[in-house]
Design a protein around this motif. Sequence first.
Motif, PDB file in Angstrom:
ATOM      1  N   ILE A  59      19.090  -4.204  -4.944  1.00 42.86           N
ATOM      2  CA  ILE A  59      20.056  -3.102  -5.243  1.00 42.86           C
ATOM      3  C   ILE A  59      20.980  -3.593  -6.843  1.00 42.86           C
ATOM      4  O   ILE A  59      20.911  -2.996  -7.604  1.00 42.86           O
ATOM      5  CB  ILE A  59      20.936  -2.386  -4.396  1.00 42.86           C
ATOM      6  N   TYR A  60      21.318  -4.906  -6.411  1.00 44.93           N
ATOM      7  CA  TYR A  60      22.322  -5.517  -7.593  1.00 44.93           C
ATOM      8  C   TYR A  60      21.051  -5.717  -8.806  1.00 44.93           C
ATOM      9  O   TYR A  60      21.686  -5.431 -10.011  1.00 44.93           O
ATOM     10  CB  TYR A  60      22.699  -6.757  -7.074  1.00 44.93           C
ATOM     11  N   THR A  61      19.993  -6.045  -8.627  1.00 47.41           N
ATOM     12  CA  THR A  61      19.031  -6.050  -9.754  1.00 47.41           C
ATOM     13  C   THR A  61      18.568  -5.090 -10.286  1.00 47.41           C
ATOM     14  O   THR A  61      17.721  -5.156 -11.314  1.00 47.41           O
ATOM     15  CB  THR A  61      17.926  -7.507  -9.315  1.00 47.41           C
ATOM     16  N   GLY A  62      18.622  -4.072  -9.614  1.00 46.92           N
ATOM     17  CA  GLY A  62      18.469  -2.474 -10.187  1.00 46.92           C
ATOM     18  C   GLY A  62      16.863  -2.442  -9.974  1.00 46.92           C
ATOM     19  O   GLY A  62      16.273  -1.581 -10.467  1.00 46.92           O
ATOM     20  N   MET A  63      15.962  -3.048  -9.157  1.00 44.12           N
ATOM     21  CA  MET A  63      14.944  -2.828  -8.598  1.00 44.12           C
ATOM     22  C   MET A  63      14.722  -1.963  -7.482  1.00 44.12           C
ATOM     23  O   MET A  63      13.495  -1.305  -7.493  1.00 44.12           O
ATOM     24  CB  MET A  63      14.235  -4.304  -8.218  1.00 44.12           C
ATOM     25  N   HIS A  64      15.674  -1.511  -6.668  1.00 42.02           N
ATOM     26  CA  HIS A  64      15.343  -0.817  -5.846  1.00 42.02           C
ATOM     27  C   HIS A  64      16.493   0.280  -5.448  1.00 42.02           C
ATOM     28  O   HIS A  64      17.790  -0.326  -5.818  1.00 42.02           O
ATOM     29  CB  HIS A  64      15.205  -1.595  -4.343  1.00 42.02           C
ATOM     30  N   THR A  65      16.427   1.368  -4.861  1.00 43.95           N
ATOM     31  CA  THR A  65      17.586   2.295  -4.546  1.00 43.95           C
ATOM     32  C   THR A  65      18.115   1.610  -3.113  1.00 43.95           C
ATOM     33  O   THR A  65      17.248   1.145  -2.292  1.00 43.95           O
ATOM     34  CB  THR A  65      17.198   3.556  -4.428  1.00 43.95           C
ATOM     35  N   VAL A  69       0.833  -1.428  -0.164  1.00 44.80           N
ATOM     36  CA  VAL A  69       0.028  -0.030  -0.045  1.00 44.80           C
ATOM     37  C   VAL A  69       0.729   1.121  -0.226  1.00 44.80           C
ATOM     38  O   VAL A  69       0.404   2.314  -0.673  1.00 44.80           O
ATOM     39  CB  VAL A  69      -0.995   0.153   1.227  1.00 44.80           C
ATOM     40  N   SER A  70       1.963   1.175   0.777  1.00 42.29           N
ATOM     41  CA  SER A  70       2.816   2.422   0.907  1.00 42.29           C
ATOM     42  C   SER A  70       3.417   2.691  -0.614  1.00 42.29           C
ATOM     43  O   SER A  70       3.601   4.070  -0.866  1.00 42.29           O
ATOM     44  CB  SER A  70       4.049   2.032   1.761  1.00 42.29           C
ATOM     45  N   LYS A  71       3.971   1.572  -1.329  1.00 41.98           N
ATOM     46  CA  LYS A  71       4.206   1.984  -2.625  1.00 41.98           C
ATOM     47  C   LYS A  71       3.400   2.588  -3.609  1.00 41.98           C
ATOM     48  O   LYS A  71       3.682   3.786  -4.121  1.00 41.98           O
ATOM     49  CB  LYS A  71       4.559   0.624  -3.401  1.00 41.98           C
ATOM     50  N   ASP A  72       2.088   2.514  -3.433  1.00 40.40           N
ATOM     51  CA  ASP A  72       0.959   2.769  -4.581  1.00 40.40           C
ATOM     52  C   ASP A  72       0.645   4.362  -3.978  1.00 40.40           C
ATOM     53  O   ASP A  72      -0.076   5.204  -4.656  1.00 40.40           O
ATOM     54  CB  ASP A  72      -0.074   2.065  -4.570  1.00 40.40           C
ATOM     55  N   LEU A  73       0.850   4.626  -2.676  1.00 42.39           N
ATOM     56  CA  LEU A  73       0.544   5.894  -1.965  1.00 42.39           C
ATOM     57  C   LEU A  73       1.517   6.959  -2.073  1.00 42.39           C
ATOM     58  O   LEU A  73       1.361   8.015  -2.499  1.00 42.39           O
ATOM     59  CB  LEU A  73       0.290   5.945  -0.476  1.00 42.39           C
ATOM     60  N   LEU A  74       2.741   6.321  -2.016  1.00 36.59           N
ATOM     61  CA  LEU A  74       4.127   7.367  -2.363  1.00 36.59           C
ATOM     62  C   LEU A  74       4.395   7.618  -3.762  1.00 36.59           C
ATOM     63  O   LEU A  74       4.799   8.807  -3.921  1.00 36.59           O
ATOM     64  CB  LEU A  74       5.337   6.850  -1.512  1.00 36.59           C
ATOM     65  N   LYS A  75       4.159   6.471  -4.513  1.00 42.04           N
ATOM     66  CA  LYS A  75       4.670   6.685  -5.848  1.00 42.04           C
ATOM     67  C   LYS A  75       5.711   6.914  -6.036  1.00 42.04           C
ATOM     68  O   LYS A  75       6.008   7.839  -7.151  1.00 42.04           O
ATOM     69  CB  LYS A  75       3.542   7.713  -6.634  1.00 42.04           C
ATOM     70  N   TRP A  76       6.853   6.692  -5.555  1.00 41.61           N
ATOM     71  CA  TRP A  76       8.217   6.910  -5.982  1.00 41.61           C
ATOM     72  C   TRP A  76       8.619   5.709  -6.854  1.00 41.61           C
ATOM     73  O   TRP A  76       8.713   4.725  -6.755  1.00 41.61           O
ATOM     74  CB  TRP A  76       9.201   6.768  -4.809  1.00 41.61           C
ATOM     75  N   PRO A  77       9.201   6.168  -8.168  1.00 42.87           N
ATOM     76  CA  PRO A  77       9.518   5.197  -9.382  1.00 42.87           C
ATOM     77  C   PRO A  77      10.752   4.406  -8.744  1.00 42.87           C
ATOM     78  O   PRO A  77      11.500   4.790  -7.816  1.00 42.87           O
ATOM     79  CB  PRO A  77       9.964   6.202 -10.481  1.00 42.87           C
ATOM     80  N   ARG A  78      10.916   3.269  -9.418  1.00 39.50           N
ATOM     81  CA  ARG A  78      11.928   2.411  -9.132  1.00 39.50           C
ATOM     82  C   ARG A  78      13.050   3.182  -9.982  1.00 39.50           C
ATOM     83  O   ARG A  78      13.111   4.203 -10.648  1.00 39.50           O
ATOM     84  CB  ARG A  78      11.661   1.126  -9.973  1.00 39.50           C
ATOM     85  N   PRO A  79      14.607   2.788  -9.698  1.00 45.40           N
ATOM     86  CA  PRO A  79      15.596   3.384 -10.244  1.00 45.40           C
ATOM     87  C   PRO A  79      15.464   3.491 -11.670  1.00 45.40           C
ATOM     88  O   PRO A  79      14.850   2.531 -12.507  1.00 45.40           O
ATOM     89  CB  PRO A  79      16.759   2.388  -9.895  1.00 45.40           C
ATOM     90  N   PHE A  80      16.056   4.384 -12.407  1.00 44.63           N
ATOM     91  CA  PHE A  80      15.916   4.708 -13.857  1.00 44.63           C
ATOM     92  C   PHE A  80      16.795   3.718 -14.683  1.00 44.63           C
ATOM     93  O   PHE A  80      17.769   3.571 -14.201  1.00 44.63           O
ATOM     94  CB  PHE A  80      15.850   6.186 -14.088  1.00 44.63           C
ATOM     95  N   THR A  81      16.399   3.322 -15.830  1.00 44.31           N
ATOM     96  CA  THR A  81      17.309   2.877 -16.734  1.00 44.31           C
ATOM     97  C   THR A  81      17.384   3.490 -17.962  1.00 44.31           C
ATOM     98  O   THR A  81      16.497   3.896 -18.745  1.00 44.31           O
ATOM     99  CB  THR A  81      16.630   1.371 -17.120  1.00 44.31           C
ATOM    100  N   PRO A  82      18.454   4.126 -18.346  1.00 49.10           N
ATOM    101  CA  PRO A  82      19.654   3.969 -17.637  1.00 49.10           C
ATOM    102  C   PRO A  82      19.785   5.004 -16.343  1.00 49.10           C
ATOM    103  O   PRO A  82      18.697   5.758 -16.177  1.00 49.10           O
ATOM    104  CB  PRO A  82      20.648   4.320 -18.507  1.00 49.10           C
ATOM    105  N   PRO A  83      20.611   4.682 -15.472  1.00 52.14           N
ATOM    106  CA  PRO A  83      21.767   3.920 -15.534  1.00 52.14           C
ATOM    107  C   PRO A  83      21.763   2.607 -14.973  1.00 52.14           C
ATOM    108  O   PRO A  83      22.652   1.817 -15.004  1.00 52.14           O
ATOM    109  CB  PRO A  83      22.869   4.700 -14.326  1.00 52.14           C
ATOM    110  N   VAL A  84      20.747   2.339 -14.289  1.00 53.87           N
ATOM    111  CA  VAL A  84      20.732   0.678 -13.747  1.00 53.87           C
ATOM    112  C   VAL A  84      19.998  -0.090 -14.996  1.00 53.87           C
ATOM    113  O   VAL A  84      19.258   0.410 -15.873  1.00 53.87           O
ATOM    114  CB  VAL A  84      19.875   0.615 -12.622  1.00 53.87           C
TER     115      VAL A  84
END
Length: 350
Positions: free
Chosen positions: A163-169, A89-104
């Motif tokens: 972090i390694y898989t590029g899914m989160h900061t 629920v926090s994800k869809d309320l905050l709406k912070w994007p995942r790391p951008f491609t590029p650079p990850v």
Amino acid sequence: MAWLARSLGDSQPVARFQRRCGLFPAPEPRGEEYVVKNYFYYYLFRISSAMGQEVFYITFFPFTYWIINPFLARRMVIIWTLVMYIGQVSKDLLKWPRPFTPPVVKLEKRTTAEYGMPSTHAMAATAISFTFVVTTVNQYKYSFGLGMMGALLFSTMVGLSRIYTGMHTVLDVIVGSLIAAILTALIFPAWDVIDHLLLTGPWCPVVCIIVPLLLCYNYPKLDHYSPTRADTTTILGAGAGSVIGVWITAFYTDHSTDVVAHSIPSITGRMLWVIFEKILVGIGVLLVVRQLIKSVTLKALCSLYKVSINDLEGIQQIEIEVPYKFITYTSIGFSATVLVPLLYKFLGLN
């Protein structure tokens, strides 16, 4: 805004600012090429990342319930359900994007449409691992310090894998871990009360159906489709089915043996063979139940709402997605706690 981007000579900062402010939805998944230079880290973190996915939950929780201790499994399922719901629920309320491609480079494609903050992988890993230690340390004779080190290592590896898989900061992972740690610490004093209600509360099954369904149908709405609602329904359904199964089993089982201190038994060949048989039978039953209930429920709902079973967008509408996910995974949780133990008795695997 386009003029500003041209004047800056680079549209990336502007796009990044727009997304961060919620002006655009989460970026669409994009295929990216990459070269693996260190296979040790690659497989280490890909395996660690899988510890927060369905394949892990559908094997680890039942294994704990069937092989180790139902008392422990009950607590881990409850804390997992709670922290995952809060995280989703926090994800869809905050709406912070995942790391951008590029650079990850994102190594997972299914969840790229989800938002990033907080990391539910980190939340689940922290809650499960530390609940495991604080629950078992008084039941089994082992070093508390060693157990805490193991929990820290497990949660750290899962967090680093995201972090390694590029899914989160790094911030996503740290915040997720902190939320889970705080919730686990707050719930710890109330575990005995919660456990008593799960086993003896007369309205427990009704509450476990109504409350999760209300939460699923009132899930935060987005302007684009995200799998978070479906995943949340899956989690709440599995938790509800497990609790209902435990409640029913409590009428026929003496759960006072759950909290007796035990010595860790010596591992023998016979023990390993029985464990293997139980896992093979149990997981086989859950897979059959999952496929059967999913197929029947989905076909029935698609027929009811006049939607083709091959229409992905039609299936994603709330009238179909929520009930079919909830019924399927409630059946799995119920089967794991009731059907499989009964089958063990019938086959003489107890």
